[in-house]
Design an enzyme around this catalytic site. Structure first.
Site, PDB file in Angstrom:
ATOM      1  N   HIS A  70       0.882  -1.182   0.000  1.00 63.58           N
ATOM      2  CA  HIS A  70       0.000   0.000   0.000  1.00 63.58           C
ATOM      3  C   HIS A  70       0.912   1.221   0.000  1.00 63.58           C
ATOM      4  O   HIS A  70       1.600   1.500   0.990  1.00 63.58           O
ATOM      5  CB  HIS A  70      -0.921  -0.005   1.225  1.00 63.58           C
ATOM      6  CG  HIS A  70      -2.006  -1.026   1.133  1.00 63.58           C
ATOM      7  ND1 HIS A  70      -2.514  -1.670   2.227  1.00 63.58           N
ATOM      8  CD2 HIS A  70      -2.682  -1.514   0.061  1.00 63.58           C
ATOM      9  CE1 HIS A  70      -3.470  -2.513   1.831  1.00 63.58           C
ATOM     10  NE2 HIS A  70      -3.577  -2.437   0.519  1.00 63.58           N
ATOM     11  N   SER A  71       0.892   1.947  -1.105  1.00 70.32           N
ATOM     12  CA  SER A  71       1.961   2.911  -1.358  1.00 70.32           C
ATOM     13  C   SER A  71       2.028   4.054  -0.356  1.00 70.32           C
ATOM     14  O   SER A  71       3.089   4.598  -0.103  1.00 70.32           O
ATOM     15  CB  SER A  71       1.823   3.450  -2.775  1.00 70.32           C
ATOM     16  OG  SER A  71       0.492   3.831  -3.061  1.00 70.32           O
ATOM     17  N   ARG A  72       0.895   4.449   0.226  1.00 74.12           N
ATOM     18  CA  ARG A  72       0.927   5.619   1.110  1.00 74.12           C
ATOM     19  C   ARG A  72       1.494   5.310   2.492  1.00 74.12           C
ATOM     20  O   ARG A  72       1.704   6.217   3.291  1.00 74.12           O
ATOM     21  CB  ARG A  72      -0.473   6.193   1.256  1.00 74.12           C
ATOM     22  CG  ARG A  72      -1.495   5.290   1.936  1.00 74.12           C
ATOM     23  CD  ARG A  72      -2.878   5.909   1.815  1.00 74.12           C
ATOM     24  NE  ARG A  72      -3.935   5.084   2.414  1.00 74.12           N
ATOM     25  CZ  ARG A  72      -5.223   5.418   2.364  1.00 74.12           C
ATOM     26  NH1 ARG A  72      -5.593   6.520   1.767  1.00 74.12           N
ATOM     27  NH2 ARG A  72      -6.126   4.641   2.915  1.00 74.12           N
ATOM     28  N   GLU A  73       1.758   4.041   2.752  1.00 70.94           N
ATOM     29  CA  GLU A  73       2.261   3.652   4.073  1.00 70.94           C
ATOM     30  C   GLU A  73       3.778   3.812   4.103  1.00 70.94           C
ATOM     31  O   GLU A  73       4.538   2.852   4.190  1.00 70.94           O
ATOM     32  CB  GLU A  73       1.784   2.211   4.370  1.00 70.94           C
ATOM     33  CG  GLU A  73       0.252   2.153   4.421  1.00 70.94           C
ATOM     34  CD  GLU A  73      -0.349   0.739   4.409  1.00 70.94           C
ATOM     35  OE1 GLU A  73       0.411  -0.239   4.495  1.00 70.94           O
ATOM     36  OE2 GLU A  73      -1.588   0.630   4.329  1.00 70.94           O
TER      37      GLU A  73
ATOM     38  N   ARG B  82      -3.205   4.650  -2.375  1.00 73.99           N
ATOM     39  CA  ARG B  82      -2.982   3.363  -1.700  1.00 73.99           C
ATOM     40  C   ARG B  82      -2.824   2.203  -2.688  1.00 73.99           C
ATOM     41  O   ARG B  82      -2.064   1.252  -2.445  1.00 73.99           O
ATOM     42  CB  ARG B  82      -4.205   3.113  -0.809  1.00 73.99           C
ATOM     43  CG  ARG B  82      -4.474   1.694  -0.356  1.00 73.99           C
ATOM     44  CD  ARG B  82      -5.877   1.632   0.260  1.00 73.99           C
ATOM     45  NE  ARG B  82      -6.359   0.278   0.442  1.00 73.99           N
ATOM     46  CZ  ARG B  82      -6.292  -0.395   1.580  1.00 73.99           C
ATOM     47  NH1 ARG B  82      -5.727   0.149   2.627  1.00 73.99           N
ATOM     48  NH2 ARG B  82      -6.795  -1.603   1.670  1.00 73.99           N
TER      49      ARG B  82
ATOM     50  N   ASN C  78      -3.696  -5.806  -1.858  1.00 76.46           N
ATOM     51  CA  ASN C  78      -3.853  -6.741  -0.742  1.00 76.46           C
ATOM     52  C   ASN C  78      -5.258  -7.347  -0.726  1.00 76.46           C
ATOM     53  O   ASN C  78      -5.722  -7.849   0.293  1.00 76.46           O
ATOM     54  CB  ASN C  78      -3.552  -6.040   0.584  1.00 76.46           C
ATOM     55  CG  ASN C  78      -3.319  -7.031   1.719  1.00 76.46           C
ATOM     56  OD1 ASN C  78      -2.838  -8.148   1.485  1.00 76.46           O
ATOM     57  ND2 ASN C  78      -3.657  -6.653   2.944  1.00 76.46           N
ATOM     58  N   ARG C  79      -5.947  -7.281  -1.858  1.00 73.90           N
ATOM     59  CA  ARG C  79      -7.232  -7.987  -2.028  1.00 73.90           C
ATOM     60  C   ARG C  79      -7.215  -8.774  -3.334  1.00 73.90           C
ATOM     61  O   ARG C  79      -8.236  -9.293  -3.753  1.00 73.90           O
ATOM     62  CB  ARG C  79      -8.407  -6.989  -2.089  1.00 73.90           C
ATOM     63  CG  ARG C  79      -8.593  -6.125  -0.844  1.00 73.90           C
ATOM     64  CD  ARG C  79      -9.101  -6.916   0.333  1.00 73.90           C
ATOM     65  NE  ARG C  79      -9.447  -6.064   1.470  1.00 73.90           N
ATOM     66  CZ  ARG C  79      -8.572  -5.530   2.312  1.00 73.90           C
ATOM     67  NH1 ARG C  79      -7.279  -5.763   2.158  1.00 73.90           N
ATOM     68  NH2 ARG C  79      -8.980  -4.777   3.332  1.00 73.90           N
TER      69      ARG C  79
ATOM     70  N   HIS D 175       2.826  -3.608   6.668  1.00 72.39           N
ATOM     71  CA  HIS D 175       1.871  -2.521   6.425  1.00 72.39           C
ATOM     72  C   HIS D 175       1.956  -1.524   7.584  1.00 72.39           C
ATOM     73  O   HIS D 175       2.644  -1.736   8.566  1.00 72.39           O
ATOM     74  CB  HIS D 175       0.438  -3.077   6.374  1.00 72.39           C
ATOM     75  CG  HIS D 175       0.160  -3.930   5.180  1.00 72.39           C
ATOM     76  ND1 HIS D 175      -0.705  -3.546   4.182  1.00 72.39           N
ATOM     77  CD2 HIS D 175       0.624  -5.153   4.809  1.00 72.39           C
ATOM     78  CE1 HIS D 175      -0.768  -4.487   3.256  1.00 72.39           C
ATOM     79  NE2 HIS D 175       0.029  -5.481   3.612  1.00 72.39           N
ATOM     80  N   SER D 176       1.180  -0.428   7.474  1.00 76.66           N
ATOM     81  CA  SER D 176       0.996   0.446   8.627  1.00 76.66           C
ATOM     82  C   SER D 176      -0.491   0.870   8.631  1.00 76.66           C
ATOM     83  O   SER D 176      -1.136   0.805   7.596  1.00 76.66           O
ATOM     84  CB  SER D 176       1.926   1.662   8.531  1.00 76.66           C
ATOM     85  OG  SER D 176       1.458   2.613   7.616  1.00 76.66           O
ATOM     86  N   TYR D 177      -1.063   1.273   9.790  1.00 78.77           N
ATOM     87  CA  TYR D 177      -0.417   1.802  10.934  1.00 78.77           C
ATOM     88  C   TYR D 177      -1.118   1.461  12.245  1.00 78.77           C
ATOM     89  O   TYR D 177      -1.042   2.254  13.192  1.00 78.77           O
ATOM     90  CB  TYR D 177      -0.389   3.344  10.833  1.00 78.77           C
ATOM     91  CG  TYR D 177      -1.778   3.987  10.788  1.00 78.77           C
ATOM     92  CD1 TYR D 177      -2.377   4.313   9.596  1.00 78.77           C
ATOM     93  CD2 TYR D 177      -2.506   4.230  11.969  1.00 78.77           C
ATOM     94  CE1 TYR D 177      -3.653   4.884   9.554  1.00 78.77           C
ATOM     95  CE2 TYR D 177      -3.770   4.786  11.927  1.00 78.77           C
ATOM     96  CZ  TYR D 177      -4.337   5.118  10.724  1.00 78.77           C
ATOM     97  OH  TYR D 177      -5.583   5.649  10.688  1.00 78.77           O
TER      98      TYR D 177
ATOM     99  N   TYR E 167     -10.611  -7.041  10.834  1.00 78.67           N
ATOM    100  CA  TYR E 167     -11.874  -7.223  10.115  1.00 78.67           C
ATOM    101  C   TYR E 167     -11.707  -8.250   9.000  1.00 78.67           C
ATOM    102  O   TYR E 167     -10.588  -8.612   8.645  1.00 78.67           O
ATOM    103  CB  TYR E 167     -12.428  -5.915   9.541  1.00 78.67           C
ATOM    104  CG  TYR E 167     -11.414  -4.961   8.946  1.00 78.67           C
ATOM    105  CD1 TYR E 167     -10.649  -5.306   7.839  1.00 78.67           C
ATOM    106  CD2 TYR E 167     -11.221  -3.697   9.503  1.00 78.67           C
ATOM    107  CE1 TYR E 167      -9.735  -4.430   7.306  1.00 78.67           C
ATOM    108  CE2 TYR E 167     -10.299  -2.805   8.967  1.00 78.67           C
ATOM    109  CZ  TYR E 167      -9.558  -3.187   7.863  1.00 78.67           C
ATOM    110  OH  TYR E 167      -8.647  -2.315   7.345  1.00 78.67           O
TER     111      TYR E 167
ATOM    112  N   GLU F 244       1.192  -4.400  11.066  1.00 81.59           N
ATOM    113  CA  GLU F 244       0.681  -3.037  10.911  1.00 81.59           C
ATOM    114  C   GLU F 244       1.531  -2.204  11.858  1.00 81.59           C
ATOM    115  O   GLU F 244       1.384  -2.301  13.073  1.00 81.59           O
ATOM    116  CB  GLU F 244      -0.799  -2.943  11.325  1.00 81.59           C
ATOM    117  CG  GLU F 244      -1.764  -3.693  10.420  1.00 81.59           C
ATOM    118  CD  GLU F 244      -2.105  -2.938   9.148  1.00 81.59           C
ATOM    119  OE1 GLU F 244      -1.668  -1.780   9.009  1.00 81.59           O
ATOM    120  OE2 GLU F 244      -2.800  -3.517   8.303  1.00 81.59           O
TER     121      GLU F 244
END
Lengths: 94, 307
Positions: B67-70, B125, B142-143, B194-196, B246, B268
């Site tokens: 996820h690029s924004r992490e 993301r 990631n899906r 991943h984050s966060y 989730y 995370e």
């Protein structure tokens, strides 16, 4: 370059399943253009959501009308992004 | 000339990161940069291979930044790469690990998205693939894995942040890892970063059915989290994806677990404060340091419990 002036990030704490369902409903309202950083799932997990400036008031009004507790995680996203960009520039300079 | 002055406590562009990968390769003879594929926009997917010899040794996989924004994840991966390289020969645990196993590290799993976060939209993301018939761009990588693909816990709406894509492995970034894992055939642990929200998670995300190795994975997670928290007191929760956060279908580690990689985990990383994806750069090194302690527990457990 997309800017995020006036975007807020809220942290929402749900007390019960009903509130989680209300947030899931909110999630489905595409016109609000909400970006869920942490999606509504269970009451134990807080929900973080980025809200565009134009939708901030409506979302807050919705939460307050439902009695759902929230706090402001980020007051103005663009301020934080500007700081990040400045830090990167200074680091590159170094 | 190589300066060796890379600042691990700062965020960097993709070009700077790739230069640092070259620097690590030039500094350490047991580090190699390999390309496992390319992104939708034809950017190379570079993996650092840490190997002290042998042929097709059992291996550990680490990736970051799907996820690029992490951003803290790509940054932490670089710190970790440097730590592994510099500790070999001095740290008994890493030396013993690399004497038995290979290690693969993909620091930027979604380079198109990462460049996009630097140039156009910091909050991006997904991948940057174009979806026929849709005005929206990108798939949640990631899906997009072939594990409960398209079931509840992902979106079929191409404009959604959790859009699962048209079919499993439709994203070249995902397909490249899938092909690599299959062709290697001897990967024993797979950790995706991943984050966060400060979690250490194991499969499954797409079903409530516990994995057969649940007890062992839970125990390893407890130990890893204890090690992580010992440094700065950062509080982590741990458990299966579906019970801890989730339902999420088509996720990375559900697929790797179903491929027989027992030690499949996803992190995370931290949000100490109220920063979300915008963790200040001064927290990169502390984040990487604490994550490293947990990673070491997972890697040592893998080394000592070969299957």
């Amino acid at each position: 370059l997309e800017t995020f002036v006036g975007h807020q990030v809220l942290r929402i704490k749900t007390k019960n399943e009903e509130e989680v369902k209300q947030l899931q409903l909110l999630e489905s309202l595409e016109h609000l253009e909400l970006d869920f950083w942490i999606n509504p799932s269970a009451t134990a997990v807080p929900v973080d959501v980025r809200i565009p400036a134009v939708s901030v008031q409506s979302v807050k009004a919705f939460l307050e009308s439902q009695g759902i507790e929230y706090s402001i995680l980020i007051e103005d996203l663009q301020d934080v992004l500007d700081k990040e960009k400045q830090d990167m520039a200074e680091s590159a300079q170094r | 000339q190589r300066s060796g002055s890379f600042d691990f406590g700062a965020y960097h562009t993709l070009d700077d990161i790739n230069s640092e990968l070259d620097h690590l390769v030039s500094e350490y003879s047991f580090v190699e940069k390999i390309q496992i594929g390319e992104s939708y926009e034809k950017r190379p997917l570079y993996v650092l291979k840490f190997s002290t010899g042998g042929s097709n040794r059992p291996a550990i996989w680490l990736d970051a930044g799907i996820h690029s924004r992490e951003w803290v994840t790509q940054a932490s991966a670089l710190w970790i790469a440097n730590k592994i390289a510099s500790d070999y020969g001095t740290d008994a645990s890493i030396t013993s690990l690399l004497d038995k196993m290979d290690l693969f590290l993909l620091p930027v799993a979604n380079p198109d998205g990462f460049v996009y976060t630097h140039t156009s939209n910091r909050m991006w993301r997904k991948t940057r693939s174009k979806i026929p018939g849709s005005i929206c761009v990108g798939v949640d990588p990631n899906r997009n894995w072939d594990a409960g693909f398209g079931e509840a816990g992902a979106s079929g709406n191409s404009c959604s942040e959790t859009y699962h894509g048209p079919y499993p492995n439709s994203e070249p970034e995902v397909k490249s890892i899938v092909d690599f894992v299959k062709s290697h055939g001897n990967i024993k642990a797979f950790v995706s970063i991943h984050s966060y929200s400060q979690l250490l998670l194991y499969p499954y995300g797409y079903t409530e059915t516990p994995v057969p190795d649940q007890q062992e994975l839970h125990e390893v997670s407890a130990k890893a989290v204890a090690a992580l928290s010992s440094l700065y007191g950062t509080k982590y929760k741990y458990g299966s994806i579906i019970t801890t956060i989730y339902r999420a279908s088509g996720g990375t580690i559900d697929w790797t677990y179903n491929q027989g990689i027992k030690y499949s985990f996803t992190f995370e990383l931290r949000d100490t404060g109220r920063y979300g994806f915008l963790l200040p750069a001064k927290q990169i090194v502390p984040t990487a340091e604490e994550t490293w302690l947990a990673l070491k527990v997972i890697m040592e457990h893998t080394r000592d419990n070969m299957y």
